[in-house]
Design a protein around this motif. Structure first.
Motif, PDB file in Angstrom:
ATOM      1  N   MET A  26      69.285  77.150 -13.540  1.00 41.16           N
ATOM      2  CA  MET A  26      68.847  77.402 -12.296  1.00 41.16           C
ATOM      3  C   MET A  26      68.203  78.616 -11.534  1.00 41.16           C
ATOM      4  SD  MET A  26      71.235  74.184 -10.881  1.00 41.16           S
ATOM      5  CE  MET A  26      70.649  72.309 -11.317  1.00 41.16           C
ATOM      6  N   TYR A  27      69.140  79.424 -11.629  1.00 45.12           N
ATOM      7  CA  TYR A  27      68.927  80.974 -11.289  1.00 45.12           C
ATOM      8  C   TYR A  27      67.686  81.325 -11.777  1.00 45.12           C
ATOM      9  CZ  TYR A  27      69.635  85.767 -10.381  1.00 45.12           C
ATOM     10  OH  TYR A  27      69.457  87.158 -10.097  1.00 45.12           O
ATOM     11  N   LYS A  28      67.536  81.255 -12.948  1.00 42.57           N
ATOM     12  CA  LYS A  28      66.206  81.847 -13.659  1.00 42.57           C
ATOM     13  C   LYS A  28      64.894  81.023 -13.151  1.00 42.57           C
ATOM     14  CE  LYS A  28      68.433  83.001 -17.956  1.00 42.57           C
ATOM     15  NZ  LYS A  28      68.553  82.902 -19.438  1.00 42.57           N
ATOM     16  N   ALA A  29      65.079  79.773 -12.931  1.00 40.77           N
ATOM     17  CA  ALA A  29      63.659  79.045 -12.539  1.00 40.77           C
ATOM     18  C   ALA A  29      63.720  79.316 -11.165  1.00 40.77           C
ATOM     19  CB  ALA A  29      64.392  77.490 -12.428  1.00 40.77           C
ATOM     20  N   LEU A  30      64.771  79.455 -10.281  1.00 40.03           N
ATOM     21  CA  LEU A  30      64.393  79.571  -8.991  1.00 40.03           C
ATOM     22  C   LEU A  30      63.809  81.252  -8.597  1.00 40.03           C
ATOM     23  CD1 LEU A  30      67.699  78.424  -7.222  1.00 40.03           C
ATOM     24  CD2 LEU A  30      65.555  77.782  -6.530  1.00 40.03           C
ATOM     25  N   VAL A  31      64.499  82.143  -9.518  1.00 38.62           N
ATOM     26  CA  VAL A  31      63.665  83.427  -9.348  1.00 38.62           C
ATOM     27  C   VAL A  31      62.229  83.364  -9.759  1.00 38.62           C
ATOM     28  CG1 VAL A  31      64.051  85.996 -10.309  1.00 38.62           C
ATOM     29  CG2 VAL A  31      66.062  84.632  -9.507  1.00 38.62           C
ATOM     30  N   ALA A  32      61.900  82.787 -10.908  1.00 40.89           N
ATOM     31  CA  ALA A  32      60.856  82.761 -11.616  1.00 40.89           C
ATOM     32  C   ALA A  32      59.847  82.101 -10.553  1.00 40.89           C
ATOM     33  CB  ALA A  32      60.763  82.173 -12.701  1.00 40.89           C
ATOM     34  N   SER A  33      60.144  81.232  -9.852  1.00 38.00           N
ATOM     35  CA  SER A  33      59.328  80.383  -8.867  1.00 38.00           C
ATOM     36  C   SER A  33      59.121  81.158  -7.553  1.00 38.00           C
ATOM     37  CB  SER A  33      59.792  79.035  -8.607  1.00 38.00           C
ATOM     38  OG  SER A  33      60.914  78.920  -7.971  1.00 38.00           O
ATOM     39  N   GLY A  34      59.913  82.305  -7.425  1.00 40.99           N
ATOM     40  CA  GLY A  34      59.505  83.036  -6.357  1.00 40.99           C
ATOM     41  C   GLY A  34      60.484  83.037  -4.896  1.00 40.99           C
ATOM     42  N   VAL A  35      61.525  82.244  -5.070  1.00 48.26           N
ATOM     43  CA  VAL A  35      62.665  82.221  -4.294  1.00 48.26           C
ATOM     44  C   VAL A  35      63.534  83.609  -4.298  1.00 48.26           C
ATOM     45  CG1 VAL A  35      64.544  81.059  -3.313  1.00 48.26           C
ATOM     46  CG2 VAL A  35      62.792  79.897  -4.460  1.00 48.26           C
ATOM     47  N   LYS A  36      63.446  84.222  -3.101  1.00 50.00           N
ATOM     48  CA  LYS A  36      64.227  85.420  -2.736  1.00 50.00           C
ATOM     49  C   LYS A  36      65.687  85.010  -2.844  1.00 50.00           C
ATOM     50  CE  LYS A  36      63.036  87.556   0.528  1.00 50.00           C
ATOM     51  NZ  LYS A  36      62.462  88.308   1.829  1.00 50.00           N
ATOM     52  N   LEU A  37      66.520  85.242  -3.630  1.00 49.19           N
ATOM     53  CA  LEU A  37      67.841  84.998  -3.837  1.00 49.19           C
ATOM     54  C   LEU A  37      68.812  86.219  -3.375  1.00 49.19           C
ATOM     55  CD1 LEU A  37      68.446  83.189  -7.303  1.00 49.19           C
ATOM     56  CD2 LEU A  37      68.449  82.129  -4.850  1.00 49.19           C
ATOM     57  N   GLN A  38      69.269  85.851  -2.070  1.00 48.99           N
ATOM     58  CA  GLN A  38      70.064  86.947  -1.503  1.00 48.99           C
ATOM     59  C   GLN A  38      71.628  86.426  -1.479  1.00 48.99           C
ATOM     60  OE1 GLN A  38      67.592  87.821   1.912  1.00 48.99           O
ATOM     61  NE2 GLN A  38      67.466  89.851   1.229  1.00 48.99           N
ATOM     62  N   ASN A  39      72.728  87.219  -1.691  1.00 51.71           N
ATOM     63  CA  ASN A  39      74.005  86.759  -1.421  1.00 51.71           C
ATOM     64  C   ASN A  39      74.797  87.515  -0.433  1.00 51.71           C
ATOM     65  OD1 ASN A  39      74.324  89.022  -2.798  1.00 51.71           O
ATOM     66  ND2 ASN A  39      75.875  88.438  -4.210  1.00 51.71           N
ATOM     67  N   TYR A  40      73.892  87.703   0.602  1.00 50.62           N
ATOM     68  CA  TYR A  40      74.491  88.262   2.064  1.00 50.62           C
ATOM     69  C   TYR A  40      73.461  88.097   2.873  1.00 50.62           C
ATOM     70  CZ  TYR A  40      70.873  91.597   0.641  1.00 50.62           C
ATOM     71  OH  TYR A  40      69.795  92.412   0.187  1.00 50.62           O
ATOM     72  N   GLY A  41      73.664  88.229   4.335  1.00 47.97           N
ATOM     73  CA  GLY A  41      72.903  87.860   5.345  1.00 47.97           C
ATOM     74  C   GLY A  41      73.372  86.881   6.240  1.00 47.97           C
ATOM     75  N   THR A  42      72.331  86.155   6.722  1.00 45.88           N
ATOM     76  CA  THR A  42      72.462  85.253   8.018  1.00 45.88           C
ATOM     77  C   THR A  42      71.845  83.905   7.431  1.00 45.88           C
ATOM     78  OG1 THR A  42      72.612  86.604   9.591  1.00 45.88           O
ATOM     79  CG2 THR A  42      72.160  84.389  10.243  1.00 45.88           C
ATOM     80  N   VAL A  43      72.491  82.837   7.493  1.00 45.64           N
ATOM     81  CA  VAL A  43      71.653  81.364   7.373  1.00 45.64           C
ATOM     82  C   VAL A  43      71.751  80.698   8.812  1.00 45.64           C
ATOM     83  CG1 VAL A  43      72.330  79.144   6.226  1.00 45.64           C
ATOM     84  CG2 VAL A  43      73.153  81.286   5.258  1.00 45.64           C
ATOM     85  N   LEU A  44      70.463  80.252   8.719  1.00 45.75           N
ATOM     86  CA  LEU A  44      70.072  79.818  10.296  1.00 45.75           C
ATOM     87  C   LEU A  44      70.156  78.351   9.747  1.00 45.75           C
ATOM     88  CD1 LEU A  44      68.878  79.865  13.214  1.00 45.75           C
ATOM     89  CD2 LEU A  44      66.824  80.319  12.335  1.00 45.75           C
ATOM     90  N   VAL A  45      70.660  77.469  10.481  1.00 44.48           N
ATOM     91  CA  VAL A  45      70.795  76.112  10.276  1.00 44.48           C
ATOM     92  C   VAL A  45      70.267  75.159  11.629  1.00 44.48           C
ATOM     93  CG1 VAL A  45      72.615  74.203   9.799  1.00 44.48           C
ATOM     94  CG2 VAL A  45      73.047  76.558   9.197  1.00 44.48           C
ATOM     95  N   THR A  46      69.510  74.333  11.090  1.00 47.41           N
ATOM     96  CA  THR A  46      68.894  73.258  12.314  1.00 47.41           C
ATOM     97  C   THR A  46      68.953  72.082  11.655  1.00 47.41           C
ATOM     98  OG1 THR A  46      67.208  72.755  13.770  1.00 47.41           O
ATOM     99  CG2 THR A  46      66.674  74.597  12.273  1.00 47.41           C
ATOM    100  N   LEU A  47      69.838  70.957  11.755  1.00 44.89           N
ATOM    101  CA  LEU A  47      70.048  69.860  11.208  1.00 44.89           C
ATOM    102  C   LEU A  47      69.539  68.536  12.033  1.00 44.89           C
ATOM    103  CD1 LEU A  47      73.314  70.684   9.375  1.00 44.89           C
ATOM    104  CD2 LEU A  47      71.052  70.758   8.464  1.00 44.89           C
ATOM    105  N   ALA A  48      68.990  67.455  11.243  1.00 46.94           N
ATOM    106  CA  ALA A  48      68.915  66.204  11.700  1.00 46.94           C
ATOM    107  C   ALA A  48      70.751  65.686  12.127  1.00 46.94           C
ATOM    108  CB  ALA A  48      68.316  65.429  10.968  1.00 46.94           C
TER     109      ALA A  48
END
Length: 506
Positions: free
Chosen positions: A368-390
């Motif tokens: 899954m990691y390889k597929a996500l990276v290959a498809s252009g998702v920036k994978l960062q394990n730090y920073g901020t997550v912004l949440v807005t949910l139904a």
């Protein structure tokens, strides 16, 4: 003659060209002259070295007939060029052309709502409750009988065009008035929306036997178009009982519809392991290249041999389902939202992805990691997550947001989501939205410290308001990875936890 798939557009990409090219190679090996009709310069099939003859002509009845009258072919294959080619089968047959492979009667059985329901009834295979309607009032009446939420879509489309999940009458009226032309010739399908896992097979039928090289399980639940979902082979969470049901249904459908060559079936598996049929496509689908690479069986070649009259057994295939691979293969979609102005980044039953990438490994999360990276998702394990949910997603999202928090992310949220998270022990900073007269949310995204945006919208509470659109647009312009399905977020977390060394106080 092999009919190609025409210009690439969203919903019909180069995946269909793969089948065309492999068909041509197989036809040549069988000793025939192979001719391609396709009008797309950006593909392998229109490379002049691929086929014996290439006609660079529009895929319209008149142009194709001109070529057929000149070449007088032994047969025309229409099931390997996606929906464009399949739509030509009927008009060509009416003009006396010999279509080899899946014939027009079978195509109609799979694509015409009434004929398809009769096939399912005769085989005793369940599908979601639904019906075809030809005017607005019938549509409203049908939806009331079936029960909301319903999935509405025009029949005979590719890439789930104009397909929507609607949860109340006024939205349905709005959809039927604005989104589709509805009349006697163009019925609109209204179906019960069943929440469940989506599973897909590509299979080959030779008229006596069916071969299913692999079953793919989609990460995102029903309601996201299969072309926009991450897809995993072998399936990772369905039981052997469900696999058995899927194989039984696949065989019954292939033979019952009368497929000769490739076909694709999409299933829903609900919480109680009931299997429903979403649809059968009597043609090669966009997952053929992925499944061919993952299973080692070249589907397009096997299917072309079947179309040319060589049965599965003659090709050395004696079982319906071979042993599953020991490695994991994951297909991840690639999107071009940044280049497509005005397109909403929300994943829906209407297809929006413009490409795909494959990752494979002995461990599922690494694949899954390889597929996500290959498809252009920036994978960062730090920073901020912004949440807005139904509202209806808050309970399900809570443990996921806690996991982000435990990895070490800061959490920010719009007012409803932030207060919910705070009540449940997650430290969250409140960011006000546009509808509250504030630009805080957009400022956060623009500031560059947000790694991920998680934004879901309500199916049950009707059409979302403009806030979500503006937030997603802003995230894309600022290159922030956006997730609109909690299933994808779950995969992302599995991957991040795998690559992050966690720290605990003693």
């Amino acid at each position: 003659i092999v009919l190609g798939s025409g210009p690439i557009r969203i919903g019909q990409g180069v995946e269909f060209d793969y089948s065309t090219v492999h068909a041509v190679m197989t036809i040549k090996e069988a000793g025939y002259e192979a001719i391609i009709i396709n009008n797309n310069p950006e593909t392998v099939s229109t490379d002049y070295t691929t086929s014996d003859k290439l006609y660079f002509e529009p895929l319209c009845v008149e142009d194709v007939m001109n070529i057929i009258e000149l070449e007088k072919p032994d047969g025309v294959i229409a099931s390997l060029g996606g929906q464009t080619a399949i739509n030509l089968a009927q008009p060509l047959m009416e003009r006396g052309v010999k279509i080899i492979g899946t014939d027009c009667e079978a195509i109609d059985k799979a694509e015409n709502r009434d004929s398809f329901e009769k096939v399912l009834e005769s085989l005793g295979i369940p599908q979601p409750k639904g019906c075809a309607v030809t005017n607005i009032e019938d549509g409203v009446k049908a939806a009331a009988e079936i029960g909301y939420p319903v999935l509405v879509r025009p029949s005979f489309v590719l890439g789930g065009r104009a397909m929507q999940i609607v949860s109340k009458e006024e939205d349905l009226r709005h959809y039927l008035k604005t989104a589709v032309e509805i009349d006697e010739d163009k019925p609109v399908l209204v179906d019960k929306y069943i929440k469940g896992k989506e599973v897909e097979v590509d299979a080959i039928c030779d008229g006596q036997n069916v071969f299913v090289p692999g079953i793919m399980e989609l990460v995102e639940r029903t309601g996201v178009h299969s072309g926009d979902s991450m897809s995993v082979y072998p399936p990772y969470s369905i039981s052997d009982k469900v696999k058995g049901t899927i194989l039984t249904y696949s065989k019954q459908l292939g033979l019952g519809i009368g497929i000769i060559g490739l076909f694709n079936i999409q299933f829903i598996v609900d919480e109680d392991d009931n299997v429903f049929i979403i649809e059968v496509n009597p043609r090669s689908s966009r997952t053929v290249p992925f499944l061919s690479k993952a299973t080692g069986y070249s589907l397009a070649d096997i299917a072309t041999n079947v179309i040319l009259g060589k049965t599965l057994k003659e090709q050395g295939i004696f079982t319906i389902y071979p042993d599953e691979s020991k490695r994991w293969y994951v297909k991840a979609p690639a999107f071009s939202f940044a280049k497509l102005r005005g397109m909403d980044a929300y994943l829906s039953p209407e297809m929006k992805s413009t490409g795909e990438a494959i990752g494979y490994d002995d461990k599922l999360h690494r694949a899954m990691y390889k597929a996500l990276v290959a498809s252009g998702v920036k994978l960062q394990n730090y920073g901020t997550v912004l949440v807005t949910l139904a509202d209806e997603d808050k309970e399900e999202a809570l443990p996921l947001i806690k996991r982000f928090y435990d990895i070490g992310f800061n959490i920010e949220g719009t007012i409803g989501s932030a207060e919910f998270l705070k009540e449940h022990g997650v430290r969250t900073k409140i960011r006000h939205k546009l509808s509250e007269g504030s630009h805080e949310v957009l400022d956060s995204i623009r500031a560059g410290y947000v790694s991920y945006l998680i934004n879901t919208r309500a199916i049950l509470s009707g059409v979302h308001y403009e806030d979500g659109v503006a937030i997603r647009r802003c995230a894309i312009e600022n290159n922030v990875s956006t997730f609109t399905s909690l299933d994808t977020v779950r995969v992302l977390l599995d991957v991040l936890e795998e690559i992050t060394i966690s720290v605990d106080t003693i």
